[in-house]
Design a protein around this motif. Structure first.
Motif, PDB file in Angstrom:
ATOM      1  N   ARG A 292       0.749  -1.100  -0.100  1.00 51.33           N
ATOM      2  CA  ARG A 292       0.044   0.179  -0.053  1.00 51.33           C
ATOM      3  C   ARG A 292       0.891   1.372  -0.110  1.00 51.33           C
ATOM      4  N   VAL A 293       0.580   2.221  -0.872  1.00 57.21           N
ATOM      5  CA  VAL A 293       1.107   3.609  -0.786  1.00 57.21           C
ATOM      6  C   VAL A 293       0.146   4.574  -0.254  1.00 57.21           C
ATOM      7  N   ARG A 294       0.579   5.355   0.598  1.00 57.06           N
ATOM      8  CA  ARG A 294      -0.059   6.399   1.163  1.00 57.06           C
ATOM      9  C   ARG A 294       0.812   7.871   1.187  1.00 57.06           C
ATOM     10  N   PHE A 295      -0.123   8.875   1.130  1.00 58.32           N
ATOM     11  CA  PHE A 295       0.813  10.107   1.220  1.00 58.32           C
ATOM     12  C   PHE A 295       0.165  10.759   2.361  1.00 58.32           C
ATOM     13  N   ARG A 296       0.998  11.545   2.931  1.00 58.44           N
ATOM     14  CA  ARG A 296       0.464  12.563   4.262  1.00 58.44           C
ATOM     15  C   ARG A 296       0.427  13.936   3.684  1.00 58.44           C
ATOM     16  N   ILE A 297      -0.626  14.587   3.569  1.00 61.47           N
ATOM     17  CA  ILE A 297      -0.869  15.862   3.059  1.00 61.47           C
ATOM     18  C   ILE A 297      -1.528  16.587   4.226  1.00 61.47           C
ATOM     19  N   ASP A 298      -0.835  17.737   4.429  1.00 66.47           N
ATOM     20  CA  ASP A 298      -1.357  18.850   5.650  1.00 66.47           C
ATOM     21  C   ASP A 298      -1.688  17.648   6.915  1.00 66.47           C
ATOM     22  N   GLY A 299      -0.652  16.731   6.972  1.00 63.61           N
ATOM     23  CA  GLY A 299      -0.726  16.259   8.200  1.00 63.61           C
ATOM     24  C   GLY A 299      -1.829  14.903   8.412  1.00 63.61           C
ATOM     25  N   VAL A 300      -2.320  14.749   7.441  1.00 65.16           N
ATOM     26  CA  VAL A 300      -3.455  13.711   7.152  1.00 65.16           C
ATOM     27  C   VAL A 300      -2.986  12.616   6.215  1.00 65.16           C
ATOM     28  N   LEU A 301      -3.067  11.304   6.509  1.00 66.97           N
ATOM     29  CA  LEU A 301      -2.507  10.220   5.487  1.00 66.97           C
ATOM     30  C   LEU A 301      -3.658   9.935   4.528  1.00 66.97           C
ATOM     31  N   HIS A 302      -3.607   9.874   3.134  1.00 61.48           N
ATOM     32  CA  HIS A 302      -4.408   9.412   2.214  1.00 61.48           C
ATOM     33  C   HIS A 302      -4.002   8.274   1.456  1.00 61.48           C
ATOM     34  N   ASN A 303      -4.783   7.311   1.090  1.00 60.05           N
ATOM     35  CA  ASN A 303      -4.456   6.118   0.349  1.00 60.05           C
ATOM     36  C   ASN A 303      -4.305   6.546  -1.205  1.00 60.05           C
ATOM     37  N   VAL A 304      -3.223   5.843  -1.768  1.00 58.35           N
ATOM     38  CA  VAL A 304      -3.015   6.304  -3.154  1.00 58.35           C
ATOM     39  C   VAL A 304      -2.939   5.203  -3.985  1.00 58.35           C
ATOM     40  N   TYR A 305      -2.505   4.070  -3.875  1.00 62.13           N
ATOM     41  CA  TYR A 305      -2.254   3.013  -4.593  1.00 62.13           C
ATOM     42  C   TYR A 305      -1.977   1.877  -4.225  1.00 62.13           C
ATOM     43  N   GLU A 306      -2.330   0.778  -4.615  1.00 59.66           N
ATOM     44  CA  GLU A 306      -1.683  -0.628  -3.990  1.00 59.66           C
ATOM     45  C   GLU A 306      -1.269  -1.366  -5.421  1.00 59.66           C
ATOM     46  N   PHE A 307      -0.094  -1.883  -4.934  1.00 57.51           N
ATOM     47  CA  PHE A 307       0.713  -2.546  -5.926  1.00 57.51           C
ATOM     48  C   PHE A 307       0.696  -3.980  -5.527  1.00 57.51           C
ATOM     49  N   PRO A 308       0.893  -4.897  -6.576  1.00 56.31           N
ATOM     50  CA  PRO A 308       1.102  -6.579  -6.271  1.00 56.31           C
ATOM     51  C   PRO A 308       2.368  -6.457  -5.362  1.00 56.31           C
ATOM     52  N   GLU A 309       2.488  -7.511  -4.691  1.00 52.35           N
ATOM     53  CA  GLU A 309       3.502  -7.684  -3.360  1.00 52.35           C
ATOM     54  C   GLU A 309       5.066  -7.669  -4.413  1.00 52.35           C
ATOM     55  N   GLN A 310       5.026  -8.106  -5.342  1.00 48.45           N
ATOM     56  CA  GLN A 310       6.413  -8.230  -5.843  1.00 48.45           C
ATOM     57  C   GLN A 310       6.886  -6.761  -6.314  1.00 48.45           C
ATOM     58  N   VAL A 311       5.746  -6.030  -6.887  1.00 51.16           N
ATOM     59  CA  VAL A 311       6.119  -4.795  -7.563  1.00 51.16           C
ATOM     60  C   VAL A 311       6.407  -3.869  -6.424  1.00 51.16           C
ATOM     61  N   GLY A 312       5.823  -3.793  -5.267  1.00 55.98           N
ATOM     62  CA  GLY A 312       6.181  -3.003  -3.988  1.00 55.98           C
ATOM     63  C   GLY A 312       7.673  -3.359  -3.465  1.00 55.98           C
ATOM     64  N   THR A 313       8.044  -4.685  -3.689  1.00 59.06           N
ATOM     65  CA  THR A 313       9.352  -5.079  -3.409  1.00 59.06           C
ATOM     66  C   THR A 313      10.292  -4.354  -4.312  1.00 59.06           C
ATOM     67  N   ALA A 314       9.972  -4.572  -5.531  1.00 63.59           N
ATOM     68  CA  ALA A 314      10.811  -3.935  -6.406  1.00 63.59           C
ATOM     69  C   ALA A 314      11.001  -2.422  -6.635  1.00 63.59           C
ATOM     70  N   VAL A 315      10.056  -1.574  -6.180  1.00 61.91           N
ATOM     71  CA  VAL A 315       9.964  -0.462  -5.826  1.00 61.91           C
ATOM     72  C   VAL A 315      10.801   0.075  -4.775  1.00 61.91           C
ATOM     73  N   THR A 316      10.481  -0.606  -3.426  1.00 64.15           N
ATOM     74  CA  THR A 316      11.262  -0.284  -2.550  1.00 64.15           C
ATOM     75  C   THR A 316      12.695  -0.536  -2.615  1.00 64.15           C
ATOM     76  N   SER A 317      13.434  -1.511  -3.412  1.00 64.77           N
ATOM     77  CA  SER A 317      14.658  -1.785  -3.797  1.00 64.77           C
ATOM     78  C   SER A 317      15.081  -0.670  -4.762  1.00 64.77           C
ATOM     79  N   ARG A 318      14.162  -0.135  -5.748  1.00 62.61           N
ATOM     80  CA  ARG A 318      14.689   1.078  -6.514  1.00 62.61           C
ATOM     81  C   ARG A 318      15.036   2.147  -5.818  1.00 62.61           C
ATOM     82  N   LEU A 319      14.245   2.599  -4.837  1.00 62.92           N
ATOM     83  CA  LEU A 319      14.351   3.791  -3.809  1.00 62.92           C
ATOM     84  C   LEU A 319      15.713   3.530  -2.944  1.00 62.92           C
ATOM     85  N   LYS A 320      15.817   2.171  -2.518  1.00 59.41           N
ATOM     86  CA  LYS A 320      16.964   2.130  -1.677  1.00 59.41           C
ATOM     87  C   LYS A 320      18.452   2.180  -2.543  1.00 59.41           C
TER      88      LYS A 320
END
Length: 593
Positions: A236-264
């Motif tokens: 799950r991806v969420r953004f904090r805007i003006d102090g409040v969290l908002h749901n943005v997107y849900e990636f498949p598990e493997q894609v989320g892992t790859a996104v985290t690795s890319r950011l690392k």
């Protein structure tokens, strides 16, 4: 066939002449303005646009209310004229994967439509062509559910059609590649899959596109934090805007892992290390080409690595104290404390209360050519050329205390310590103040008086606190009412009394309440500012700093000495029409009542 103003109209595409005539007929624009738009020398690019966009470019004003006829206002007018509901596309509220599944990209592009809501009961389809209906029958047949039409901004439809489908395509292709590579070994519920080879290609072009979209989208939505949170089968991806969290997107598990690795990788973290928390940073650019820094922090969870990216805009360093939310009185008291040649000034508040922004803005204004400003931080929040910044590194025993010890040999005038957490760091801050340096630092306490008792709890003798501490300031961030849609409302005296107890501040003639509009995404709030509680070391306060110091008595004496509480500071913003009573009560501690 469609009906407009009681007349039957055949299925057709809107024309510039049709819309100009309709606007003139309804008294929105003059006949002269309509003729001027129709006879304007339009380039090929303008002629390719939707006719509403061409009218918006002309920069006309409504004859009815004298307001500018921008594209959004023209779209609302079109919806009324066509007798169809108006719809504002808020990307944070749209399920992008469901949108992409509703119809093909080619179909959406060909008919200039976009699915904005898809449920079991119906599909809501946005179009800027209210009289084109040749796609409806096919779509009802494919979706096997009713279709409800709405009118939306043509520019938004064009933009989000491209964004949502490109993202869905990248996620799908990245998910296919990652699925072939194996599962996430850090998911505690998938330990039986450890025999598979795990090859998460973080440099896959589709993963790169997803990460680029994620960052640009966060900048566009004014997010202060991006949360990437692994769950059992999704990320799950969420953004904090003006102090409040908002749901943005849900990636498949493997894609989320790859996104985290890319950011690392971008943050120069150890991609292979997933058992321990890590910190890093990325420097990139916003869509307007301004530089921005992101601080990365990871932690292991039951389903994989969770990552938070905190977004730091260097422009916060250029904010004035008025922009930060200081009143004239607050600014004068703060300036008096931070302009001393030596001593300790403390900023207190919970995580995310704006302490770093206040300290950086203060140091930026103190950073004259004749001053040597040195900082020790964990981590360095924002790199600023006017400071000499050092980062805590526990792996080589470079702590806050040892860092301050090193800074004292660098001939500093002003020292900023990221946080006073222990006795050794507090002692080094006291030593620095006693040897003629101005020390700015933070403490995690609920209010300003608690900063003094916290130093006592750490073990600093009362006489050293009295000799070195200039003062303390507590702060919180409150959401500001959107200036485009706030509405006056009568004051509820009971709520006002609760907010200002026990000071009995005069009840204002009126206050404002949040309404919600396009500018604030129907939240009623736009942006944040600080509320402040500033306590100086007066003779009265110094008399209370002893081995028998009681926090409640210290707080009462501080009020008698002129300190305004966080809630009273907030009440002034309520009376000025900047925020609401409910918002102040939400963010300020109960002890302020």
């Amino acid at each position: 066939m469609e009906t407009v103003a009681g007349k039957t109209t055949p299925d057709h595409t809107l024309t510039l002449r049709e819309l100009c005539n309709a606007l003139a007929d309804q008294g929105e624009i003059s006949r002269e303005d309509a003729d001027r738009v129709l006879t304007a020398n339009l380039g090929a690019e303008a002629r390719a646009r939707h006719p509403l966009e061409v009218i918006a470019i002309a920069g006309l004003s409504s004859l009815k209310d004298s307001r500018s006829l921008d594209l959004e206002k023209l779209t609302r007018w079109l919806a009324r004229w066509a007798g169809q509901p108006y719809y504002h596309i808020d990307p944070l509220k749209i399920d992008a994967p469901a949108v992409a599944r509703a119809m093909s990209y080619a179909f959406a592009q060909r008919h200039h439509i976009l699915a904005v809501e898809v449920t079991e009961q119906e599909a809501v389809i946005a179009s800027s062509e209210p009289f084109k209906s040749d796609w409806e029958t096919n779509l009802r047949h494919v979706l096997k559910r009713p279709v409800r039409r709405v009118v939306a901004n043509p520019e938004d439809i064009r933009r989000y059609t491209v964004e949502f489908y490109q993202l869905a395509s990248s996620v799908s292709k990245a998910g296919g590649a990652q699925a072939r590579g194996g599962g996430n070994l850090n998911n505690f519920e998938q330990l039986l899959d450890i025999g598979q080879s795990a090859s998460h290609d973080a440099n896959d072009q589709h993963v790169v596109k997803i990460v680029d979209w994620l960052l640009q989208y966060a900048f566009d939505q004014r997010a202060s934090d991006i949360h990437i949170e692994p769950r059992r089968e999704t990320t799950r991806v969420r953004f904090r805007i003006d102090g409040v969290l908002h749901n943005v997107y849900e990636f498949p598990e493997q894609v989320g892992t790859a996104v985290t690795s890319r950011l690392k990788i971008l943050g120069r973290l150890n991609v292979a290390e997933k058992r321990r928390p890590q910190d890093g940073r990325i420097k990139t650019r916003k869509p307007d080409n301004r530089e921005v820094e992101l601080r990365l922090a990871t932690m292991p969870t039951a389903f994989g690595e969770k990552m938070v990216l905190r977004i730091f805009d260097p422009e916060v360093l250029l904010k004035t104290f008025e922009q930060l939310g200081f009143s004239v009185e607050d600014r004068d008291r703060w300036h008096d404390m931070t302009s001393r040649p030596h001593g300790i000034v403390l900023v207190t508040g919970p995580t995310g209360s704006g302490k770093t922004t206040t300290l950086y803005s203060t140091l930026k204004q103190l950073a004259t050519p004749d001053q040597n400003i040195c900082t020790i931080e964990d981590p360095i929040e924002m790199v600023e050329p006017a400071f000499n910044q050092m980062q805590v590194q526990h792996n080589i025993d470079l702590t806050f205390a040892s860092g301050v010890r090193a800074l004292l040999r660098q001939d500093p005038d002003i020292i900023m310590i990221g946080e006073i957490r222990d006795l050794e760091t507090a002692e080094m801050a006291v030593q620095a103040a006693l040897t003629g340096h101005l020390v700015l630092s933070t403490l995690h306490t609920n209010d300003a008086p608690s900063a003094f008792t916290r130093l006592l709890e750490l073990g600093i003798p009362p006489y050293l606190i009295r000799a070195t501490v200039i003062g303390a300031m507590a702060q919180r961030l409150v959401r500001l009412l959107c200036p485009h849609c706030k509405e006056a409302t009568p004051v509820e005296e009971d709520a006002w009394t609760t907010l200002t107890r026990p000071w009995k501040a005069p009840v204002p003639k009126r206050v404002f309440r949040p309404v919600g509009c396009l500018e604030c995404r129907d939240t009623g709030y736009l942006g944040r500012a600080g509320v402040y509680e500033i306590l100086g070391m007066s003779r009265t306060i110094a008399g209370q700093i002893n081995d028998r110091c009681e926090l409640e008595q210290l707080r009462l004496d501080a009020y008698r000495d002129g300190m305004k509480s966080l809630r009273l500071s907030g009440a002034q913003k309520v009376a000025a029409g900047q925020t609401t009573i409910e918002e102040i009560l939400r963010v300020t501690p109960e002890s302020q009542r």
